[in-house]
Design a protein around this motif. Structure first.
Motif, PDB file in Angstrom:
ATOM      1  N   ALA A 123     -12.103  42.897  17.325  1.00  0.00           N
ATOM      2  CA  ALA A 123     -10.703  42.720  16.938  1.00  0.00           C
ATOM      3  C   ALA A 123     -10.097  41.411  17.424  1.00  0.00           C
ATOM      4  O   ALA A 123      -9.158  40.886  16.824  1.00  0.00           O
ATOM      5  CB  ALA A 123      -9.862  43.887  17.462  1.00  0.00           C
ATOM      6  N   GLY A 124     -10.625  40.874  18.514  1.00  0.00           N
ATOM      7  CA  GLY A 124     -10.075  39.634  19.049  1.00  0.00           C
ATOM      8  C   GLY A 124     -10.859  39.182  20.260  1.00  0.00           C
ATOM      9  O   GLY A 124     -11.861  39.797  20.642  1.00  0.00           O
ATOM     10  N   ILE A 125     -10.396  38.085  20.859  1.00  0.00           N
ATOM     11  CA  ILE A 125     -11.039  37.543  22.051  1.00  0.00           C
ATOM     12  C   ILE A 125      -9.979  37.270  23.117  1.00  0.00           C
ATOM     13  O   ILE A 125      -8.784  37.199  22.823  1.00  0.00           O
ATOM     14  CB  ILE A 125     -11.798  36.242  21.751  1.00  0.00           C
ATOM     15  CG1 ILE A 125     -10.811  35.136  21.290  1.00  0.00           C
ATOM     16  CG2 ILE A 125     -12.876  36.473  20.694  1.00  0.00           C
ATOM     17  CD1 ILE A 125     -11.402  33.746  21.277  1.00  0.00           C
ATOM     18  N   LEU A 126     -10.420  37.117  24.345  1.00  0.00           N
ATOM     19  CA  LEU A 126      -9.546  36.731  25.435  1.00  0.00           C
ATOM     20  C   LEU A 126      -9.869  35.293  25.845  1.00  0.00           C
ATOM     21  O   LEU A 126     -11.035  34.927  25.950  1.00  0.00           O
ATOM     22  CB  LEU A 126      -9.744  37.645  26.646  1.00  0.00           C
ATOM     23  CG  LEU A 126      -9.509  39.137  26.430  1.00  0.00           C
ATOM     24  CD1 LEU A 126      -9.745  39.884  27.739  1.00  0.00           C
ATOM     25  CD2 LEU A 126      -8.112  39.402  25.909  1.00  0.00           C
ATOM     26  N   THR A 127      -8.859  34.491  26.075  1.00  0.00           N
ATOM     27  CA  THR A 127      -9.063  33.120  26.507  1.00  0.00           C
ATOM     28  C   THR A 127      -7.889  32.659  27.362  1.00  0.00           C
ATOM     29  O   THR A 127      -6.747  33.097  27.149  1.00  0.00           O
ATOM     30  CB  THR A 127      -9.228  32.168  25.305  1.00  0.00           C
ATOM     31  OG1 THR A 127      -9.384  30.825  25.774  1.00  0.00           O
ATOM     32  CG2 THR A 127      -8.025  32.231  24.375  1.00  0.00           C
ATOM     33  N   ASP A 128      -8.169  31.793  28.325  1.00  0.00           N
ATOM     34  CA  ASP A 128      -7.079  31.226  29.120  1.00  0.00           C
ATOM     35  C   ASP A 128      -6.633  29.881  28.561  1.00  0.00           C
ATOM     36  O   ASP A 128      -5.728  29.239  29.110  1.00  0.00           O
ATOM     37  CB  ASP A 128      -7.494  31.072  30.590  1.00  0.00           C
ATOM     38  CG  ASP A 128      -8.687  30.143  30.770  1.00  0.00           C
ATOM     39  OD1 ASP A 128      -9.256  29.687  29.765  1.00  0.00           O
ATOM     40  OD2 ASP A 128      -9.053  29.877  31.934  1.00  0.00           O
ATOM     41  N   ILE A 129      -7.250  29.445  27.458  1.00  0.00           N
ATOM     42  CA  ILE A 129      -6.845  28.195  26.819  1.00  0.00           C
ATOM     43  C   ILE A 129      -5.466  28.372  26.179  1.00  0.00           C
ATOM     44  O   ILE A 129      -5.276  29.226  25.317  1.00  0.00           O
ATOM     45  CB  ILE A 129      -7.853  27.756  25.733  1.00  0.00           C
ATOM     46  CG1 ILE A 129      -9.257  27.624  26.313  1.00  0.00           C
ATOM     47  CG2 ILE A 129      -7.405  26.462  25.072  1.00  0.00           C
ATOM     48  CD1 ILE A 129      -9.358  26.595  27.409  1.00  0.00           C
ATOM     49  N   GLY A 130      -4.518  27.591  26.607  1.00  0.00           N
ATOM     50  CA  GLY A 130      -3.172  27.659  26.041  1.00  0.00           C
ATOM     51  C   GLY A 130      -2.185  28.452  26.864  1.00  0.00           C
ATOM     52  O   GLY A 130      -0.980  28.452  26.567  1.00  0.00           O
ATOM     53  N   VAL A 131      -2.645  29.129  27.915  1.00  0.00           N
ATOM     54  CA  VAL A 131      -1.727  29.875  28.774  1.00  0.00           C
ATOM     55  C   VAL A 131      -0.754  28.903  29.433  1.00  0.00           C
ATOM     56  O   VAL A 131      -1.144  27.862  29.966  1.00  0.00           O
ATOM     57  CB  VAL A 131      -2.500  30.655  29.862  1.00  0.00           C
ATOM     58  CG1 VAL A 131      -1.529  31.264  30.874  1.00  0.00           C
ATOM     59  CG2 VAL A 131      -3.346  31.747  29.222  1.00  0.00           C
ATOM     60  N   GLY A 132       0.524  29.234  29.347  1.00  0.00           N
ATOM     61  CA  GLY A 132       1.542  28.378  29.938  1.00  0.00           C
ATOM     62  C   GLY A 132       1.956  27.219  29.059  1.00  0.00           C
ATOM     63  O   GLY A 132       2.706  26.336  29.501  1.00  0.00           O
ATOM     64  N   SER A 133       1.482  27.206  27.810  1.00  0.00           N
ATOM     65  CA  SER A 133       1.843  26.130  26.881  1.00  0.00           C
ATOM     66  C   SER A 133       2.426  26.724  25.606  1.00  0.00           C
ATOM     67  O   SER A 133       2.529  27.935  25.449  1.00  0.00           O
ATOM     68  CB  SER A 133       0.610  25.282  26.537  1.00  0.00           C
ATOM     69  OG  SER A 133      -0.238  25.995  25.650  1.00  0.00           O
ATOM     70  N   MET A 134       2.763  25.856  24.655  1.00  0.00           N
ATOM     71  CA  MET A 134       3.329  26.314  23.389  1.00  0.00           C
ATOM     72  C   MET A 134       2.333  27.161  22.599  1.00  0.00           C
ATOM     73  O   MET A 134       2.725  27.923  21.714  1.00  0.00           O
ATOM     74  CB  MET A 134       3.763  25.111  22.548  1.00  0.00           C
ATOM     75  CG  MET A 134       2.643  24.170  22.154  1.00  0.00           C
ATOM     76  SD  MET A 134       3.211  22.684  21.291  1.00  0.00           S
ATOM     77  CE  MET A 134       3.972  23.383  19.839  1.00  0.00           C
ATOM     78  N   VAL A 135       1.057  27.075  22.937  1.00  0.00           N
ATOM     79  CA  VAL A 135       0.027  27.850  22.234  1.00  0.00           C
ATOM     80  C   VAL A 135       0.236  29.347  22.401  1.00  0.00           C
ATOM     81  O   VAL A 135      -0.096  30.143  21.521  1.00  0.00           O
ATOM     82  CB  VAL A 135      -1.379  27.445  22.731  1.00  0.00           C
ATOM     83  CG1 VAL A 135      -2.459  28.333  22.119  1.00  0.00           C
ATOM     84  CG2 VAL A 135      -1.661  25.990  22.400  1.00  0.00           C
ATOM     85  N   GLU A 136       0.828  29.754  23.514  1.00  0.00           N
ATOM     86  CA  GLU A 136       0.949  31.184  23.795  1.00  0.00           C
ATOM     87  C   GLU A 136       2.133  31.842  23.096  1.00  0.00           C
ATOM     88  O   GLU A 136       2.265  33.069  23.117  1.00  0.00           O
ATOM     89  CB  GLU A 136       1.068  31.421  25.299  1.00  0.00           C
ATOM     90  CG  GLU A 136       2.392  31.000  25.896  1.00  0.00           C
ATOM     91  CD  GLU A 136       2.533  31.412  27.350  1.00  0.00           C
ATOM     92  OE1 GLU A 136       3.683  31.626  27.782  1.00  0.00           O
ATOM     93  OE2 GLU A 136       1.516  31.529  28.056  1.00  0.00           O
ATOM     94  N   GLN A 137       2.970  31.054  22.448  1.00  0.00           N
ATOM     95  CA  GLN A 137       4.174  31.603  21.815  1.00  0.00           C
ATOM     96  C   GLN A 137       3.831  32.644  20.753  1.00  0.00           C
ATOM     97  O   GLN A 137       3.033  32.395  19.847  1.00  0.00           O
ATOM     98  CB  GLN A 137       5.004  30.479  21.191  1.00  0.00           C
ATOM     99  CG  GLN A 137       5.602  29.514  22.220  1.00  0.00           C
ATOM    100  CD  GLN A 137       6.381  28.384  21.579  1.00  0.00           C
ATOM    101  OE1 GLN A 137       6.619  28.391  20.373  1.00  0.00           O
ATOM    102  NE2 GLN A 137       6.777  27.412  22.390  1.00  0.00           N
ATOM    103  N   GLY A 138       4.419  33.836  20.897  1.00  0.00           N
ATOM    104  CA  GLY A 138       4.222  34.918  19.935  1.00  0.00           C
ATOM    105  C   GLY A 138       2.928  35.675  20.083  1.00  0.00           C
ATOM    106  O   GLY A 138       2.623  36.542  19.259  1.00  0.00           O
ATOM    107  N   LYS A 139       2.158  35.389  21.135  1.00  0.00           N
ATOM    108  CA  LYS A 139       0.872  36.055  21.313  1.00  0.00           C
ATOM    109  C   LYS A 139       0.916  37.040  22.479  1.00  0.00           C
ATOM    110  O   LYS A 139       1.640  36.835  23.446  1.00  0.00           O
ATOM    111  CB  LYS A 139      -0.235  35.022  21.547  1.00  0.00           C
ATOM    112  CG  LYS A 139      -0.463  34.111  20.353  1.00  0.00           C
ATOM    113  CD  LYS A 139      -1.507  33.051  20.638  1.00  0.00           C
ATOM    114  CE  LYS A 139      -1.684  32.145  19.420  1.00  0.00           C
ATOM    115  NZ  LYS A 139      -2.637  31.048  19.683  1.00  0.00           N
TER     116      LYS A 139
END
Length: 234
Positions: A123-139
């Protein structure tokens, strides 16, 4: 010498018309390739001639304006892109700024893993890429062993289109050097997968150790009419 295994069943070899029949307006189409290399040009040119529009295109990038998948983007045939970047196609950037094209960016490694997850039924993956940045918005996020991760959803498509060097009639695929790139992952993630290939042989003629994509993932194989991207990198 051991005899090749004989696989009984209907040949998956078809033609361009059959391939185009499976892709219509508003379809989601996942494509293999990196900067145009590995995009299936015969299928892409066929889609242009068919006039298909409002596509959701999923792949590594937006190609170049006149090479590979970039042709569809440049002619306004896509309503949305899910890619890692669009920098090689300035027309994509222009359309995005004019609000004529929606673009969902995903870091390249994350994008590849999201496609792989879709192909293997995760169903999905876990990643720390983007944590604390605009990438995490809405996720959604979760914490494992006191480490925060983003939950990135898997990617699948109505149709996957890939390009390979060789195929047998069962759909087993061999790729050429760097044209392999994202094609093996994309081949797994489509509800219907079409492989455009340079050469088609009978079952048993391919070296089993050289096969990258098993034919079980491939629904249709068509003969390529020639590539339009090799010259751009010479």
């Amino acid at each position: 010498m051991r005899e090749p295994i004989q696989i009984k069943g209907k040949s998956k070899v078809g033609n361009l018309d059959g391939a185009l029949a499976s892709i219509n307006d508003h379809c989601s189409v996942m494509f293999g390739g990196f900067g145009g290399i590995g995009n299936p040009p015969t299928i892409i040119n066929g889609l242009l001639e068919k006039g298909v529009k409002n596509l959701t295109l999923i792949g590594n990038d937006a190609g170049f304006p006149n090479i590979g998948i970039g042709k569809l983007v440049s002619q306004g045939r896509a309503k949305k892109l899910i890619v890692s970047h669009i920098g090689s196609n300035p027309i994509a950037g222009k359309l995005m700024l004019e609000d004529k094209l929606k673009v969902e960016f995903s870091p390249q490694g994350t994008l590849a893993e999201r496609i792989r997850a879709g192909g293997v039924g995760i169903a999905g993956i876990l990643t720390d890429i983007g944590v604390g940045s605009m990438v995490e918005q809405g996720k959604q996020k979760t914490i494992i062993n006191e480490q925060e991760y983003l939950i990135e959803t898997a990617l699948t498509a109505d149709v996957s289109i890939v390009y390979a060097k060789k195929a047998d009639t069962f759909g087993n695929l061999i790729y050429e050097t760097s044209a392999r790139n994202t094609n093996p992952l994309v081949a797994m993630a489509g509800s219907y997968t079409i492989a455009e290939v340079e050469e088609i042989v009978e079952v048993g003629e391919l070296d089993p150790e050289a096969i990258i994509t098993p034919g079980v993932y491939v629904d249709l194989v068509i003969q390529s009419k020639g590539i339009d991207w090799k010259w751009a990198w010479e």
